[in-house]
Enzyme design. Sequence first.
Site, PDB file in Angstrom:
ATOM      1  N   ASN A  14       0.866  -0.960  -0.194  1.00 52.01           N
ATOM      2  CA  ASN A  14      -0.070  -0.086  -0.114  1.00 52.01           C
ATOM      3  C   ASN A  14       0.782   1.340   0.084  1.00 52.01           C
ATOM      4  O   ASN A  14       0.625   2.164  -0.646  1.00 52.01           O
ATOM      5  CB  ASN A  14      -0.849  -0.068   1.133  1.00 52.01           C
ATOM      6  CG  ASN A  14      -2.254  -0.844   1.004  1.00 52.01           C
ATOM      7  OD1 ASN A  14      -3.094  -0.364   0.157  1.00 52.01           O
ATOM      8  ND2 ASN A  14      -2.249  -1.976   1.610  1.00 52.01           N
ATOM      9  N   MET A  90       0.559  -3.253  12.241  1.00 50.11           N
ATOM     10  CA  MET A  90       0.031  -4.249  12.951  1.00 50.11           C
ATOM     11  C   MET A  90       0.159  -3.820  14.506  1.00 50.11           C
ATOM     12  O   MET A  90       0.441  -4.753  15.329  1.00 50.11           O
ATOM     13  CB  MET A  90       0.809  -5.462  12.511  1.00 50.11           C
ATOM     14  CG  MET A  90       0.676  -5.883  11.076  1.00 50.11           C
ATOM     15  SD  MET A  90      -1.268  -5.819  10.684  1.00 50.11           S
ATOM     16  CE  MET A  90      -1.943  -7.322  11.191  1.00 50.11           C
ATOM     17  N   ARG A  91      -0.316  -2.723  14.988  1.00 51.10           N
ATOM     18  CA  ARG A  91      -0.491  -2.345  16.494  1.00 51.10           C
ATOM     19  C   ARG A  91      -1.702  -1.451  16.475  1.00 51.10           C
ATOM     20  O   ARG A  91      -2.157  -0.922  15.715  1.00 51.10           O
ATOM     21  CB  ARG A  91       0.902  -1.334  16.592  1.00 51.10           C
ATOM     22  CG  ARG A  91       2.110  -1.715  16.477  1.00 51.10           C
ATOM     23  CD  ARG A  91       2.537  -2.901  17.535  1.00 51.10           C
ATOM     24  NE  ARG A  91       2.303  -2.752  18.754  1.00 51.10           N
ATOM     25  CZ  ARG A  91       2.375  -3.856  19.757  1.00 51.10           C
ATOM     26  NH1 ARG A  91       2.600  -4.971  19.590  1.00 51.10           N
ATOM     27  NH2 ARG A  91       2.384  -3.142  20.904  1.00 51.10           N
ATOM     28  N   HIS A 109      -8.325  -1.406   5.692  1.00 48.33           N
ATOM     29  CA  HIS A 109      -8.775  -2.585   6.339  1.00 48.33           C
ATOM     30  C   HIS A 109      -9.223  -3.546   5.200  1.00 48.33           C
ATOM     31  O   HIS A 109     -10.148  -3.240   4.306  1.00 48.33           O
ATOM     32  CB  HIS A 109      -9.876  -2.670   7.300  1.00 48.33           C
ATOM     33  CG  HIS A 109     -10.495  -3.984   7.811  1.00 48.33           C
ATOM     34  ND1 HIS A 109      -9.741  -4.708   8.736  1.00 48.33           N
ATOM     35  CD2 HIS A 109     -11.423  -4.806   7.701  1.00 48.33           C
ATOM     36  CE1 HIS A 109     -10.095  -6.108   9.132  1.00 48.33           C
ATOM     37  NE2 HIS A 109     -11.283  -6.065   8.391  1.00 48.33           N
ATOM     38  N   ASP A 141     -10.508   5.491  15.242  1.00 50.27           N
ATOM     39  CA  ASP A 141     -11.065   5.947  16.593  1.00 50.27           C
ATOM     40  C   ASP A 141     -10.580   4.959  17.342  1.00 50.27           C
ATOM     41  O   ASP A 141      -9.470   4.251  17.180  1.00 50.27           O
ATOM     42  CB  ASP A 141     -12.527   6.092  16.470  1.00 50.27           C
ATOM     43  CG  ASP A 141     -13.173   4.681  16.411  1.00 50.27           C
ATOM     44  OD1 ASP A 141     -12.657   3.699  16.136  1.00 50.27           O
ATOM     45  OD2 ASP A 141     -14.365   4.777  16.329  1.00 50.27           O
TER      46      ASP A 141
END
Length: 221
Positions: A14, A90-91, A109, A141
């Site tokens: 990406n 990935m956090r 996502h 959020d």
Amino acid sequence: MVSLGVLVSGSGSNLQAIIDNIEAGRLDAQIKIVISNVPGVYALERARKHGLPTMVINHKEFKTREEFDQKLVEVLKEHGVELVILAGFMRLVTPVLLRAFPMRIMNIHPALLPAFPGTHVWQAEIDYGVKFAGCTVHFVDEGTDTGPIIIQAVVPVYDDDTAETLNARILKQEHKIYSRAIQLFAEGRLEIKGRRVLTRGVPRMEDTFLINPPLGREDKS
Ligand code: GRF
């Protein structure tokens, strides 16, 4: 022109699509810094190949998620970042980062939210038997994959799909919609109203529909 900080943890396809769109003049953005929480990932090499500043901030070196996020905030602010792009990062982020960039953090996502949040979505979609899957760019959020949705792309799911083939089909669309979301932001066309993101000046798609499996002779009038 919007200043981006891109956070990565892996292959960075990406990130690559965003870089390519910027270089081709299709995206009015500049990448100020690429930060990985994992050392040695391919995303960092992609960034370096394009002369972009990179940094590893290893989450394992911090006692708490908040301290890790505080460091991210410092570095992002130092680099004049306006919009934070999570690209395969990935956090889970904490309020420390959210407060520093309110509705200024985007995530992608690989599913049509609110369906299939979390990880390993492709096999879950196949097992559930959905006929369409897709991807979503949303503002981040405090929840996991729950923030206001900016743009979605839909792809069909076929009977012989595996997690790999479905992932590949979705990823192709991710590479288009992430840049689109950033461009809409850069043009000031996104208006956040509660949990809805309204987009100014986009054409309607009244006659656009997708049916899978497709209609047959008997359905066509
Ligand atoms: C993509 O599937 C994205 O939706 C998810 O992580 C993956 C990142 O891929 N958040 P890449 O690192 O951009 O290639």
